[in-house]
Design a protein around this motif. Structure first.
Motif, PDB file in Angstrom:
ATOM      1  N   ARG A  57       0.841  -1.058  -0.374  1.00  0.00           N
ATOM      2  CA  ARG A  57      -0.094   0.177  -0.063  1.00  0.00           C
ATOM      3  C   ARG A  57       0.927   1.403  -0.141  1.00  0.00           C
ATOM      4  O   ARG A  57       0.541   2.041  -0.582  1.00  0.00           O
ATOM      5  N   GLN A  58       1.186   1.761   0.758  1.00  0.00           N
ATOM      6  CA  GLN A  58       3.127   1.805   0.332  1.00  0.00           C
ATOM      7  C   GLN A  58       3.130   2.831  -0.451  1.00  0.00           C
ATOM      8  O   GLN A  58       3.749   3.771  -0.821  1.00  0.00           O
ATOM      9  N   ARG A  59       4.025   1.190  -1.191  1.00  0.00           N
ATOM     10  CA  ARG A  59       4.830   1.608  -2.114  1.00  0.00           C
ATOM     11  C   ARG A  59       3.491   2.122  -3.573  1.00  0.00           C
ATOM     12  O   ARG A  59       4.541   3.842  -4.225  1.00  0.00           O
ATOM     13  N   ILE A  60       2.204   1.685  -3.521  1.00  0.00           N
ATOM     14  CA  ILE A  60       1.432   2.131  -4.414  1.00  0.00           C
ATOM     15  C   ILE A  60       1.519   3.759  -4.373  1.00  0.00           C
ATOM     16  O   ILE A  60       1.378   4.778  -4.628  1.00  0.00           O
ATOM     17  N   ARG A  61       0.759   4.238  -3.233  1.00  0.00           N
ATOM     18  CA  ARG A  61       0.919   6.081  -2.669  1.00  0.00           C
ATOM     19  C   ARG A  61       2.015   6.473  -2.840  1.00  0.00           C
ATOM     20  O   ARG A  61       1.760   7.401  -3.150  1.00  0.00           O
ATOM     21  N   ARG A  62       2.763   5.892  -2.784  1.00  0.00           N
ATOM     22  CA  ARG A  62       3.836   6.778  -3.347  1.00  0.00           C
ATOM     23  C   ARG A  62       4.212   6.854  -4.926  1.00  0.00           C
ATOM     24  O   ARG A  62       4.567   8.266  -5.092  1.00  0.00           O
ATOM     25  N   LEU A  63       3.677   6.355  -5.454  1.00  0.00           N
ATOM     26  CA  LEU A  63       3.372   6.403  -7.260  1.00  0.00           C
ATOM     27  C   LEU A  63       2.714   6.645  -7.658  1.00  0.00           C
ATOM     28  O   LEU A  63       2.675   8.226  -8.209  1.00  0.00           O
ATOM     29  N   LEU A  64       1.159   6.481  -7.031  1.00  0.00           N
ATOM     30  CA  LEU A  64       0.217   7.809  -6.734  1.00  0.00           C
ATOM     31  C   LEU A  64       0.222   8.919  -6.181  1.00  0.00           C
ATOM     32  O   LEU A  64       0.047   9.804  -6.971  1.00  0.00           O
ATOM     33  N   GLY A 148       4.938  -0.810 -11.855  1.00  0.00           N
ATOM     34  CA  GLY A 148       5.815   0.125 -12.063  1.00  0.00           C
ATOM     35  C   GLY A 148       5.208   1.167 -12.955  1.00  0.00           C
ATOM     36  O   GLY A 148       3.844   1.006 -12.319  1.00  0.00           O
ATOM     37  N   ALA A 149       5.420   3.206 -12.409  1.00  0.00           N
ATOM     38  CA  ALA A 149       5.024   3.472 -12.691  1.00  0.00           C
ATOM     39  C   ALA A 149       3.846   3.783 -13.855  1.00  0.00           C
ATOM     40  O   ALA A 149       3.642   4.497 -13.952  1.00  0.00           O
ATOM     41  N   ARG A 154      -0.761   3.989 -16.994  1.00  0.00           N
ATOM     42  CA  ARG A 154      -1.587   3.776 -18.633  1.00  0.00           C
ATOM     43  C   ARG A 154      -3.088   2.924 -17.291  1.00  0.00           C
ATOM     44  O   ARG A 154      -3.353   3.792 -17.813  1.00  0.00           O
ATOM     45  N   ALA A 155      -2.657   2.766 -16.619  1.00  0.00           N
ATOM     46  CA  ALA A 155      -4.174   1.446 -15.962  1.00  0.00           C
ATOM     47  C   ALA A 155      -5.096   2.706 -15.132  1.00  0.00           C
ATOM     48  O   ALA A 155      -6.529   2.535 -15.744  1.00  0.00           O
ATOM     49  N   LEU A 156      -3.879   3.976 -14.904  1.00  0.00           N
ATOM     50  CA  LEU A 156      -4.922   4.912 -13.847  1.00  0.00           C
ATOM     51  C   LEU A 156      -6.215   5.376 -15.405  1.00  0.00           C
ATOM     52  O   LEU A 156      -6.968   6.232 -15.402  1.00  0.00           O
ATOM     53  N   ASP A 157      -5.226   6.220 -16.202  1.00  0.00           N
ATOM     54  CA  ASP A 157      -5.878   6.802 -17.448  1.00  0.00           C
ATOM     55  C   ASP A 157      -6.627   5.625 -18.522  1.00  0.00           C
ATOM     56  O   ASP A 157      -7.877   6.080 -19.097  1.00  0.00           O
ATOM     57  N   LYS A 158      -6.504   4.415 -18.632  1.00  0.00           N
ATOM     58  CA  LYS A 158      -7.492   3.636 -18.836  1.00  0.00           C
ATOM     59  C   LYS A 158      -8.680   3.713 -17.724  1.00  0.00           C
ATOM     60  O   LYS A 158     -10.501   4.038 -18.313  1.00  0.00           O
ATOM     61  N   ALA A 159      -8.887   3.979 -16.541  1.00  0.00           N
ATOM     62  CA  ALA A 159     -10.241   4.250 -15.934  1.00  0.00           C
ATOM     63  C   ALA A 159     -10.290   5.847 -16.315  1.00  0.00           C
ATOM     64  O   ALA A 159     -12.135   4.974 -16.025  1.00  0.00           O
ATOM     65  N   ARG A 160      -9.909   6.519 -16.363  1.00  0.00           N
ATOM     66  CA  ARG A 160     -10.147   8.010 -16.074  1.00  0.00           C
ATOM     67  C   ARG A 160     -11.123   7.849 -17.554  1.00  0.00           C
ATOM     68  O   ARG A 160     -12.139   8.744 -17.428  1.00  0.00           O
TER      69      ARG A 160
END
Length: 169
Positions: A57-64, A148-149, A154-160
């Motif tokens: 969770r910490q790693r994902i938070r840092r990336l986001l 990976g960042a 890419r996944a977030l852009d698809k979700a958006r």
């Protein structure tokens, strides 16, 4: 959205947005131009991170934190907690691990896909063998850990690009 000032969450602080041509400051509040403030308010999406591993969770938070337009609204540690937090927080995007204690992520995703207005589900897991099943429960994407960042963006852009009606179908 016209007429500010607006206060928008920014990494556990608040962003002060004026309806004027402001100047950026490096203190607790940041003033933005009217055009930038309108875009920021309209485009910011909330995400919920469901993973039983605190380090993941910490790693994902840092990336986001490095990606503009996204704000964490909460964390969950198992499938039951995930369903509760979705009902409470109504996130736009759910980052979901598969192997969690109790109700796993795949079982939770099956229930989430039945909601009238589900969040976009992006699986973040160490197990590639569940990918086909993930798309059967309407996942937007399936990322393998360590995430990976660029893959996350890419996944977030698809979700958006999807709206809640498209996700529910």
């Amino acid at each position: 959205l016209w007429g500010g000032p607006w206060y928008l969450p920014q990494r556990d602080k608040y962003e002060h947005v004026e309806h004027s041509h402001g100047v950026q400051r490096h203190d607790e509040f940041v003033e933005l131009s009217a055009a930038a403030s309108t875009a920021t308010a309209r485009e910011r999406l909330t995400w919920l991170d469901a993973d039983d591993e605190p380090l993941a969770r910490q790693r994902i938070r840092r990336l986001l934190e490095d990606l503009p337009g996204y704000r964490v609204c909460g964390e969950a540690t198992d499938g039951h907690d995930t369903l509760h937090k979705i009902a409470e927080l109504e996130p736009d995007i759910l980052l979901l691990d598969i192997r969690m204690p109790g109700m796993d992520g795949m079982q939770a995703a099956g229930q989430i896909s039945q909601l009238d207005s589900p969040p976009a589900v992006i699986f973040c897991t160490a197990y590639e063998e569940h990918a086909l099943q993930a798309f059967r429960v309407h996942a937007v994407d399936y990322l393998l850990k360590p995430v990976g960042a660029q893959d996350l963006k890419r996944a977030l852009d698809k979700a958006r690009a999807l709206n809640r009606v498209q996700i529910a179908e």
